[in-house]
Write a protein that holds these residues in place. Sequence first.
Motif, short mmCIF file in Angstrom:
data_model
loop_
_atom_site.label_atom_id
_atom_site.label_comp_id
_atom_site.label_asym_id
_atom_site.label_seq_id
_atom_site.Cartn_x
_atom_site.Cartn_y
_atom_site.Cartn_z
N UNK A 27 27.16 -19.01 20.10
CA UNK A 27 26.28 -20.18 20.25
C UNK A 27 24.94 -19.76 20.88
N UNK A 28 24.95 -18.74 21.70
CA UNK A 28 23.67 -18.25 22.24
C UNK A 28 22.80 -17.65 21.11
N UNK A 30 22.99 -18.55 18.02
CA UNK A 30 22.59 -19.70 17.21
C UNK A 30 21.39 -20.42 17.83
N UNK A 31 21.38 -20.51 19.14
CA UNK A 31 20.23 -21.11 19.82
C UNK A 31 18.96 -20.30 19.53
N UNK A 33 18.35 -18.62 16.82
CA UNK A 33 17.95 -18.98 15.46
C UNK A 33 17.28 -20.35 15.43
N UNK A 34 17.88 -21.30 16.14
CA UNK A 34 17.35 -22.67 16.14
C UNK A 34 15.94 -22.71 16.71
N UNK A 35 15.72 -22.02 17.80
CA UNK A 35 14.40 -22.01 18.42
C UNK A 35 13.38 -21.32 17.53
N UNK A 37 13.37 -20.83 14.27
CA UNK A 37 13.08 -21.53 13.01
C UNK A 37 12.37 -22.86 13.24
N UNK A 38 12.76 -23.57 14.31
CA UNK A 38 12.40 -24.99 14.35
C UNK A 38 11.58 -25.46 15.55
N UNK A 39 11.30 -24.60 16.52
CA UNK A 39 10.62 -25.11 17.72
C UNK A 39 9.19 -25.58 17.43
N UNK A 40 8.62 -25.13 16.31
CA UNK A 40 7.26 -25.60 15.97
C UNK A 40 7.27 -26.53 14.76
N UNK A 41 8.44 -26.97 14.33
CA UNK A 41 8.54 -27.70 13.05
C UNK A 41 7.72 -29.00 13.03
N UNK A 48 7.94 -21.72 7.64
CA UNK A 48 9.20 -20.99 7.66
C UNK A 48 8.92 -19.50 7.79
#
Lengths: 76, 146
Positions: A27-28, A30-31, A33-35, A37-41, A48
Motif C-alpha cells: 500500500x505504501x 501504491x500511494x 503511484x497515486x501521488x 500519477x494524480x497529485x496534479x490532475x 500523464x
Amino acid sequence: MLFFRSEELVRDWCAANDYPVRPLVTIDQLWGLAMTWYSTRLQENSRRPKPDEMREIFGRLGLEGDFWDPRSDSFG
Amino acid sequence: MDFDTKVKLAVYRHFAETGQRPSLESMAARVSSDVENVADAYVRLRSQRVLVLETDGSSIRMAPPFSGVPTQHVVIVDGKQYFANCAWDALAIPAALHRSGIVYSRCEQSGEPLRLAVGSDGPEATSWLFHCLVAAAKWWDDIVFT
C-alpha cells in the motif's frame, strides 16, 4: 486493479480464476503511484507520465521487470 | 488556455465538487460553449487517455481517478462520497484532492471489508496488498477491465 488482505488470498483468487499471479504491490508503493500519477490532475498543466517516465517512476518505487515496462511486448 | 484543457478542468472540477459525472450540457455551460464542441473535446481527451467514455460517446465513464458510475471502491473526503475506478484510483482521489480521506473497499477473494485512512502524508500502516492482473503495456487495451 484490486485490494487483497494477504498474498495467500491473492494466490487463491488467481487459482480460482485461472489467472497468473502478478507482482504484489504494498500500500505504501501504491500511494507512491497515486501521488505521482494524480497529485496534479486537477491543475491546468497536469499530464500523464510518458512511457520513459513511467519506467523511471516504477523503478523508483521498486516495481521493476517487464510487467511494469509500458513498452514491453512480453505480455501479448 | 486551450479549449480542451478548459473542458478537462471543468470535468475534473465537477467531479471534485460533486463526486458525480457531469452532463454534457452542464459542461457546455461551464466553458461557455455548445454541446457539440464539448463532445468533440471529449473524444480528443479520450485519445489522450484523460477520459473514458460510455458507448454513447458523450457520457463519462472515467475521469481517472474518478469513476462516473458506482464501484466497489468508495472514498469519503470532507463528507463527500466519490467512486474510484480501481484500488489505485481509490488512493489517488485523496492525492488528487490534496485532502485526507477514508477508502472503503474489500478483499477481492475473501470479501473482507477494507477501511483505510489516508492522510496528507499517505495511508495508515497496513499489510493489505494491491494486485494488478494486466501488464503496464496493456492497461489501455481495455482500461475498464484493467
